[in-house]
Motif scaffolding. Structure first.
Motif, PDB file in Angstrom:
ATOM      1  N   ASP A 147      45.093 -10.528 -13.032  1.00 51.42           N
ATOM      2  CA  ASP A 147      44.531  -9.664 -11.846  1.00 51.42           C
ATOM      3  C   ASP A 147      45.257  -8.696 -11.286  1.00 51.42           C
ATOM      4  O   ASP A 147      46.416  -8.840 -10.993  1.00 51.42           O
ATOM      5  CB  ASP A 147      44.096 -10.547 -10.813  1.00 51.42           C
ATOM      6  N   ASP A 289      33.494  -0.668 -14.757  1.00 46.42           N
ATOM      7  CA  ASP A 289      34.538  -1.570 -15.271  1.00 46.42           C
ATOM      8  C   ASP A 289      35.998  -0.706 -14.782  1.00 46.42           C
ATOM      9  O   ASP A 289      36.141   0.040 -15.652  1.00 46.42           O
ATOM     10  CB  ASP A 289      34.359  -1.965 -16.852  1.00 46.42           C
ATOM     11  N   SER A 291      39.051  -3.006 -14.934  1.00 45.06           N
ATOM     12  CA  SER A 291      39.781  -3.715 -15.447  1.00 45.06           C
ATOM     13  C   SER A 291      40.886  -3.283 -16.214  1.00 45.06           C
ATOM     14  O   SER A 291      40.686  -2.164 -16.798  1.00 45.06           O
ATOM     15  CB  SER A 291      38.970  -5.029 -16.150  1.00 45.06           C
ATOM     16  N   TYR A 325      34.289  -3.649 -10.710  1.00 40.50           N
ATOM     17  CA  TYR A 325      34.765  -4.905 -10.963  1.00 40.50           C
ATOM     18  C   TYR A 325      36.035  -5.010 -11.980  1.00 40.50           C
ATOM     19  O   TYR A 325      36.061  -4.190 -12.725  1.00 40.50           O
ATOM     20  CB  TYR A 325      33.934  -5.635 -11.816  1.00 40.50           C
ATOM     21  N   THR A 328      37.871  -9.320  -9.436  1.00 38.96           N
ATOM     22  CA  THR A 328      36.523  -9.668  -8.814  1.00 38.96           C
ATOM     23  C   THR A 328      35.836  -8.168  -8.549  1.00 38.96           C
ATOM     24  O   THR A 328      36.012  -7.378  -9.338  1.00 38.96           O
ATOM     25  CB  THR A 328      37.018 -10.072  -7.208  1.00 38.96           C
ATOM     26  N   ALA A 329      34.444  -8.284  -7.933  1.00 30.97           N
ATOM     27  CA  ALA A 329      34.042  -7.164  -7.754  1.00 30.97           C
ATOM     28  C   ALA A 329      33.699  -6.797  -6.394  1.00 30.97           C
ATOM     29  O   ALA A 329      34.001  -7.482  -5.365  1.00 30.97           O
ATOM     30  CB  ALA A 329      32.417  -7.525  -8.045  1.00 30.97           C
ATOM     31  N   THR A 357      38.568  -9.172 -16.123  1.00 30.89           N
ATOM     32  CA  THR A 357      37.267  -8.509 -16.093  1.00 30.89           C
ATOM     33  C   THR A 357      36.122  -9.615 -15.660  1.00 30.89           C
ATOM     34  O   THR A 357      35.377 -10.119 -16.631  1.00 30.89           O
ATOM     35  CB  THR A 357      36.776  -8.027 -17.661  1.00 30.89           C
ATOM     36  N   ALA A 358      35.629  -9.523 -14.521  1.00 31.57           N
ATOM     37  CA  ALA A 358      34.632 -10.203 -13.840  1.00 31.57           C
ATOM     38  C   ALA A 358      33.328  -9.484 -14.079  1.00 31.57           C
ATOM     39  O   ALA A 358      32.678  -9.215 -12.943  1.00 31.57           O
ATOM     40  CB  ALA A 358      35.011 -10.579 -12.548  1.00 31.57           C
ATOM     41  N   GLU A 361      30.130 -10.996 -12.271  1.00 33.37           N
ATOM     42  CA  GLU A 361      30.034 -10.864 -10.728  1.00 33.37           C
ATOM     43  C   GLU A 361      29.850  -9.448 -10.387  1.00 33.37           C
ATOM     44  O   GLU A 361      29.139  -9.201  -9.376  1.00 33.37           O
ATOM     45  CB  GLU A 361      31.540 -11.122 -10.260  1.00 33.37           C
ATOM     46  N   GLY A 362      30.201  -8.445 -11.430  1.00 29.45           N
ATOM     47  CA  GLY A 362      29.878  -7.094 -10.888  1.00 29.45           C
ATOM     48  C   GLY A 362      28.489  -7.001 -11.114  1.00 29.45           C
ATOM     49  O   GLY A 362      27.655  -6.083 -10.143  1.00 29.45           O
TER      50      GLY A 362
END
Length: 659
Positions: A147, A289, A291, A325, A328-329, A357-358, A361-362
């Motif tokens: 992260d 995205d 990430s 995200y 987390t988002a 890559t959550a 949650e996004g």
């Protein structure tokens, strides 16, 4: 900076918010100085945040005074300044994803003076819990090994939150692109299978993805080729819909270019156009995205450019929120009017990539934001932009699809835009768009972004009919066998056609949808036709033999917010024209289908080769306004060169083994 009326109970909080913005922008509006200083003797906290091992400055770290709403973000040189802090003793904390939280206790602020402190951050410990600030709100999140912080460079309008900090992300060592295996539709006998039923498809991602491979001097994976998406990438000059109808049905019959003993049926739909005055206001949520896997030139930078084009198309009554995200988002831009384009563009500019890559949650947060800002009878849509590589939280396709299926009844549609290469998850993104009552496109360059988000903007964003199903009934006196070209993952059972609970495809404003059937002419004879059945004989009716009809096309559709389907039908007469007299629509779509079968090395490609594709396509360019057809011809020529470069000259190089 916004000016609010100050009430006694809210004064402290509003003062704190002004201080944060002032810190980030490097100064305080002089007109507000008396308000800030009223009732409190204040001092300042300044300092630096550096990496423990190297001593290098760490920009964009969040510095907060615990128990207050005072804080700052470090600049490029790692420095920070928190001004107008009431005198007293505080704990000051620094947070940056990728590093351990550090804090200084008993920091004394003296009126009229500046206290200086330095933080040295160490690399994070896997599984550590950290606080982050998203949209001004403090949240606790569990930090994964990869992260990264998602707060960007401070700008004039920023408080705590917004943006993504770029962190190094290791390139993928292996190609992990994923495609669903496709078995070509086979020929079916009309006696045993008189009805062919499928869901329409307006996705075009496969074409742009194919182009990406060809432009990289490589043939695409066979299963990356969905022939219907290649065909539907192009607009066709179909007759406009009649009054009160959402789309027209256009039918044509000629000889099959790759098998002259067969015939080719061309079915074309054209959606009604929307006048500017008829465009409903849009409630859009950009779900982006950011990430680490998006930290490539063909991903996040291209994504930002693409969405800049879209923002410039917004009307004053439209509204946009931005959800991002990574590990987390977070909501980095609350729903904002289209008239405030500069504010939306600034939020896009702040985005940086880093982290795991959550995606699940996004998606959850995006639907929540869309629902909170729902426009009744408006165009409510989430636009997801990603490479599809979800690996935190809800990450399996089945879980995501189940969640999206539950949400589509809220009247919120989902458009999915794919980016990048190396880890692109094609099948997953196609499924999400399909189940979210939306469409799927792949953005391989800025011109494709312009096509999807500017040239075809109404078709991309405005749905005019949903759950559109086609059922073709063939006349067994005229047709012995048939094969639907493409649409393999859109096939439906016969009984699904009249089942209004069965999900199907959507048509956007001005969209054209094309389907091709290769047919084997029928016996057209007298007497009974036996189908080698033990217990029954199949008899073709006298009406079928006397009829000049080849087939009937039945279409069911629902209005965008409707629950009951409507039926429209059209008959195709058994009156073929020669290939040379067929329309440009017919010949060009046939050329694209031939190319798709060659790329797939289909057993049904017959005599098709790249030279015959070129000959047919060149003679059917027609009014090539945006030169998409000319580009197709260039790609076919390039495919020929790739094939010729092989030592044996038999077939082009292909990518990694399909996943």
């Amino acid at each position: 900076m916004r000016h609010h009326s100050i009430q006694s109970k809210a004064a402290a909080y509003i003062t704190a918010a002004i201080l944060i913005v002032a810190t980030l922008t490097g100064g305080i509006n002089r007109a507000l100085t008396p308000i800030l200083l009223a009732g409190a003797q204040t001092g300042k906290i300044s300092g630096t945040v550096v990496e423990n091992k190297t001593g290098k400055p760490l920009p964009y770290a969040n510095v907060i005074i615990v128990g207050t709403k005072y804080g700052a973000m470090t600049l490029e040189d790692g420095s920070f300044l928190i001004a107008a802090v009431p005198a007293g003793r505080y704990t000051v904390k620094v947070m940056m994803m990728g590093y351990r939280i550090e804090e200084k206790k008993e920091v004394e602020v003296v009126a009229g003076k500046t206290v200086k402190i330095e933080f040295r951050l160490q690399e994070e410990i896997v599984g550590q819990t950290q606080e982050i600030i998203v949209g001004g709100e403090m949240k606790m999140v569990e930090v994964k090994d990869s992260d990264r912080q998602f707060f960007g460079k401070p700008t004039k309008d920023m408080a705590l939150g917004g943006g993504i900090i770029r962190r190094p992300y290791p390139p993928a060592e292996y190609n992990t692109e994923e495609y669903e295996h496709i078995n070509d539709n086979r020929f079916l006998g009309v006696i045993a299978n008189p009805l062919s039923t499928f869901s329409i498809d307006v996705d075009v991602a496969s074409y742009a993805n194919m182009r990406r491979f060809i432009n990289n001097n490589q043939y695409p994976y066979k299963d990356a080729i969905r022939i219907e998406e290649l065909i539907n990438y192009f607009d066709y000059d179909y007759e406009k819909p009649g009054k009160g109808e959402p789309f027209s049905i256009n039918l044509e019959l000629s000889e099959c270019p790759w098998n002259r003993d067969h015939r080719l049926v061309h079915i074309g739909l054209r959606g009604e156009e929307l006048d500017e005055k008829d465009r409903r206001p849009s409630n859009l949520v950009f779900l982006l995205d950011v990430s680490g896997s998006m930290d490539q030139p063909s991903k996040l930078p291209l994504l930002k450019d693409a969405f800049r084009l879209l923002v410039n198309q917004l009307g004053q009554d439209d509204q946009v929120a931005i959800v991002v995200y990574a590990g987390t988002a977070g909501l980095v831009l609350p729903s904002t009017r289209g008239s405030q384009k500069e504010k939306i563009l600034e939020a896009l500019d702040r985005l940086r990539a880093g982290g795991s890559t959550a995606g699940g949650e996004g998606i959850r947060l995006a639907y929540e934001v869309a629902r909170e800002n729902l426009i009744k009878d408006g165009n409510n849509r989430i636009i997801l932009a990603t490479d599809g590589d979800f690996n935190v939280g809800i990450s399996s396709s089945s879980e995501l699809i189940e969640f999206i299926e539950k949400k589509r009844d809220d009247g919120i549609f989902l458009t999915v835009l794919g980016f990048g290469m190396g880890n692109y998850k094609d099948h997953r993104l196609e499924q999400l768009a399909d189940k979210g009552n939306g469409n799927h496109a792949y953005i391989d360059n800025i011109m494709e972004a312009k096509k999807v988000l500017v040239n075809d903007i109404t078709a991309t964003l405005y749905t005019i009919a949903k759950d559109v199903k086609i059922q073709v009934e063939f006349n067994p006196a005229k047709v012995a066998e048939y094969r639907l070209i493409g649409y393999e993952n859109r096939m439906l059972e016969t009984e699904d056609f009249e089942d209004d609970t069965k999900d199907a495809g959507e048509i956007g404003a001005g969209h054209t949808v094309t389907a091709l059937y290769e047919i084997v002419p029928g016996p057209d004879g007298e007497g009974e036709i036996e189908d080698n059945l033990k217990y029954q004989d199949v008899v073709i009716s006298k009406n079928a033999k006397k009829s000049g009809e080849l087939l009937t096309v039945n279409i069911r559709y629902k209005e965008p917010l409707g629950d009951k389907s409507r039926l429209i039908s059209k008959v195709l007469k058994d009156d073929p024209v020669s290939l040379g007299r067929s329309s440009n629509n017919f010949r060009f779509s046939a050329a694209v289908a031939m190319f798709g079968m060659i790329l797939r090395e289909s057993e049904y490609r017959g005599s098709a080769d790249l030279d015959s594709v070129l000959e047919l396509a060149r003679g059917a360019k027609g009014d090539d306004r945006y030169e998409y057809r000319s580009e197709f011809i260039r790609l076919v020529n390039l495919a020929k060169v790739i094939a010729e470069l092989r030592d044996d000259g038999s077939k082009p190089e292909t990518g990694e083994k399909n996943k």
